[in-house]
Write a protein that holds these residues in place. Structure first.
Motif, mmCIF file in Angstrom:
data_model
loop_
_atom_site.group_PDB
_atom_site.id
_atom_site.type_symbol
_atom_site.label_atom_id
_atom_site.label_comp_id
_atom_site.label_asym_id
_atom_site.label_seq_id
_atom_site.Cartn_x
_atom_site.Cartn_y
_atom_site.Cartn_z
ATOM 1 N N LEU A 68 0.813 -1.210 0.000
ATOM 2 C CA LEU A 68 0.000 0.000 0.000
ATOM 3 C C LEU A 68 0.851 1.266 0.000
ATOM 4 C CD1 LEU A 68 -2.884 -1.075 2.385
ATOM 5 C CD2 LEU A 68 -2.883 -1.009 -0.110
ATOM 6 N N GLU A 69 2.100 1.163 0.406
ATOM 7 C CA GLU A 69 3.019 2.306 0.380
ATOM 8 C C GLU A 69 3.620 2.504 -1.011
ATOM 9 O OE1 GLU A 69 3.429 4.384 2.981
ATOM 10 O OE2 GLU A 69 1.910 3.153 3.968
ATOM 11 N N ASP A 70 3.482 1.512 -1.868
ATOM 12 C CA ASP A 70 4.058 1.519 -3.210
ATOM 13 C C ASP A 70 3.143 2.293 -4.155
ATOM 14 O OD1 ASP A 70 5.104 0.956 -5.716
ATOM 15 O OD2 ASP A 70 5.058 -1.221 -5.468
ATOM 16 N N ASP A 71 3.653 3.356 -4.774
ATOM 17 C CA ASP A 71 2.862 4.171 -5.713
ATOM 18 C C ASP A 71 2.386 3.384 -6.929
ATOM 19 O OD1 ASP A 71 2.655 6.562 -4.423
ATOM 20 O OD2 ASP A 71 4.085 7.632 -5.687
ATOM 21 N N ASP A 72 3.043 2.264 -7.216
ATOM 22 C CA ASP A 72 2.680 1.483 -8.385
ATOM 23 C C ASP A 72 1.811 0.267 -8.054
ATOM 24 O OD1 ASP A 72 4.017 3.068 -10.349
ATOM 25 O OD2 ASP A 72 5.910 2.292 -9.575
ATOM 26 N N TYR A 73 1.475 0.093 -6.790
ATOM 27 C CA TYR A 73 0.629 -1.033 -6.397
ATOM 28 C C TYR A 73 -0.810 -0.765 -6.837
ATOM 29 C CZ TYR A 73 -1.652 -4.615 -3.626
ATOM 30 O OH TYR A 73 -2.404 -5.682 -3.238
ATOM 31 N N PRO A 74 -1.429 -1.689 -7.572
ATOM 32 C CA PRO A 74 -2.787 -1.471 -8.097
ATOM 33 C C PRO A 74 -3.862 -1.672 -7.020
ATOM 34 C CG PRO A 74 -1.995 -3.626 -8.756
ATOM 35 C CD PRO A 74 -0.857 -2.961 -8.028
ATOM 36 N N ALA A 75 -3.998 -0.695 -6.148
ATOM 37 C CA ALA A 75 -4.874 -0.819 -4.989
ATOM 38 C C ALA A 75 -6.313 -0.379 -5.244
ATOM 39 C CB ALA A 75 -4.288 -0.007 -3.826
ATOM 40 N N TYR A 76 -6.573 0.325 -6.337
ATOM 41 C CA TYR A 76 -7.891 0.927 -6.557
ATOM 42 C C TYR A 76 -8.663 0.217 -7.663
ATOM 43 C CZ TYR A 76 -5.978 4.772 -3.849
ATOM 44 O OH TYR A 76 -5.414 5.523 -2.846
ATOM 45 N N THR A 77 -9.883 -0.166 -7.353
ATOM 46 C CA THR A 77 -10.773 -0.689 -8.383
ATOM 47 C C THR A 77 -11.193 0.469 -9.277
ATOM 48 O OG1 THR A 77 -12.745 -0.280 -7.066
ATOM 49 C CG2 THR A 77 -11.691 -2.458 -6.824
ATOM 50 N N MET A 78 -11.780 0.172 -10.405
ATOM 51 C CA MET A 78 -12.223 1.228 -11.308
ATOM 52 C C MET A 78 -13.244 2.143 -10.620
ATOM 53 S SD MET A 78 -14.021 1.177 -15.020
ATOM 54 C CE MET A 78 -12.537 1.116 -15.982
ATOM 55 N N GLY A 79 -14.193 1.568 -9.930
ATOM 56 C CA GLY A 79 -15.210 2.376 -9.257
ATOM 57 C C GLY A 79 -14.615 3.283 -8.197
ATOM 58 N N ARG A 80 -13.705 2.741 -7.398
ATOM 59 C CA ARG A 80 -13.065 3.537 -6.345
ATOM 60 C C ARG A 80 -12.189 4.627 -6.964
ATOM 61 N NH1 ARG A 80 -13.237 6.435 -2.377
ATOM 62 N NH2 ARG A 80 -11.488 6.446 -0.964
ATOM 63 N N ALA A 81 -11.450 4.284 -8.016
ATOM 64 C CA ALA A 81 -10.597 5.266 -8.700
ATOM 65 C C ALA A 81 -11.448 6.406 -9.247
ATOM 66 C CB ALA A 81 -9.805 4.589 -9.818
ATOM 67 N N ALA A 82 -12.578 6.074 -9.865
ATOM 68 C CA ALA A 82 -13.467 7.110 -10.399
ATOM 69 C C ALA A 82 -13.997 7.991 -9.277
ATOM 70 C CB ALA A 82 -14.621 6.468 -11.171
ATOM 71 N N ASP A 83 -14.345 7.394 -8.136
ATOM 72 C CA ASP A 83 -14.814 8.181 -6.989
ATOM 73 C C ASP A 83 -13.733 9.126 -6.484
ATOM 74 O OD1 ASP A 83 -17.305 6.970 -7.025
ATOM 75 O OD2 ASP A 83 -16.838 5.568 -5.384
ATOM 76 N N VAL A 84 -12.520 8.614 -6.352
ATOM 77 C CA VAL A 84 -11.401 9.431 -5.854
ATOM 78 C C VAL A 84 -11.156 10.616 -6.780
ATOM 79 C CG1 VAL A 84 -8.889 9.416 -5.522
ATOM 80 C CG2 VAL A 84 -10.274 7.573 -4.571
ATOM 81 N N LEU A 85 -11.266 10.392 -8.088
ATOM 82 C CA LEU A 85 -11.007 11.447 -9.069
ATOM 83 C C LEU A 85 -12.219 12.341 -9.316
ATOM 84 C CD1 LEU A 85 -9.016 9.395 -11.718
ATOM 85 C CD2 LEU A 85 -8.097 11.048 -10.086
ATOM 86 N N GLY A 86 -13.376 11.907 -8.839
ATOM 87 C CA GLY A 86 -14.593 12.679 -9.094
ATOM 88 C C GLY A 86 -14.990 12.618 -10.555
ATOM 89 N N THR A 87 -14.795 11.466 -11.156
ATOM 90 C CA THR A 87 -15.101 11.282 -12.578
ATOM 91 C C THR A 87 -15.895 9.989 -12.753
ATOM 92 O OG1 THR A 87 -14.120 11.355 -14.779
ATOM 93 C CG2 THR A 87 -12.907 10.127 -13.117
ATOM 94 N N THR A 88 -15.979 9.528 -13.975
ATOM 95 C CA THR A 88 -16.738 8.312 -14.263
ATOM 96 C C THR A 88 -15.805 7.192 -14.707
ATOM 97 O OG1 THR A 88 -17.028 8.883 -16.587
ATOM 98 C CG2 THR A 88 -18.707 9.688 -15.036
ATOM 99 N N PRO A 89 -16.239 5.941 -14.592
ATOM 100 C CA PRO A 89 -15.445 4.849 -15.148
ATOM 101 C C PRO A 89 -15.193 5.028 -16.649
ATOM 102 C CG PRO A 89 -17.048 3.960 -13.617
ATOM 103 C CD PRO A 89 -17.378 5.435 -13.800
#
Length: 112
Positions: free
Chosen positions: A12-33
């Motif tokens: 989780l400390e690794d910037d390249d670790y794929p920790a975010y699902t598409m839905g969560r990533a979209a939420d974090v960015l305030g955008t859509t899948p």
């Protein structure tokens, strides 16, 4: 993908670790899948895939997608935004290489 025996908390400390699902990533960015898919189709980021085939994003990829969203929000077409970011990254790499070369030349110049 990360090694099977690697501790998850360390990943989780690794910037390249794929920790975010598409839905969560979209939420974090305030955008859509759909926006994330478009950025991927333009070749700016390539999400990793889970064993089930679901897209997974790293923090580094989210920062890149956030920059794309910033440009799109300013009226730049998504393809152009992706190209701009690609060129910005190339410029950063070239400037870094230039600094390193200058540093090596300076070191070499003082050694002789």
């Amino acid at each position: 993908m990360p090694a099977e025996n690697a501790p998850v908390a360390g990943n989780l400390e690794d910037d390249d670790y794929p920790a975010y699902t598409m839905g969560r990533a979209a939420d974090v960015l305030g955008t859509t899948p759909a926006f994330l898919r478009a950025v991927g189709e333009a070749g700016l980021i390539t999400p990793l895939r889970s064993e089930g085939g679901h897209r997974r994003y790293s923090r580094r990829q989210l920062r890149i997608a956030a920059r794309a969203r910033e440009l799109v929000d300013q009226g730049t077409p998504i393809e152009a935004a992706c190209r701009i970011i690609s060129l910005e990254n190339q410029l950063d790499d070239a400037l870094h290489l230039n600094r390193e070369m200058r540093r090596k030349l300076d070191e070499h110049g003082t050694d002789t």
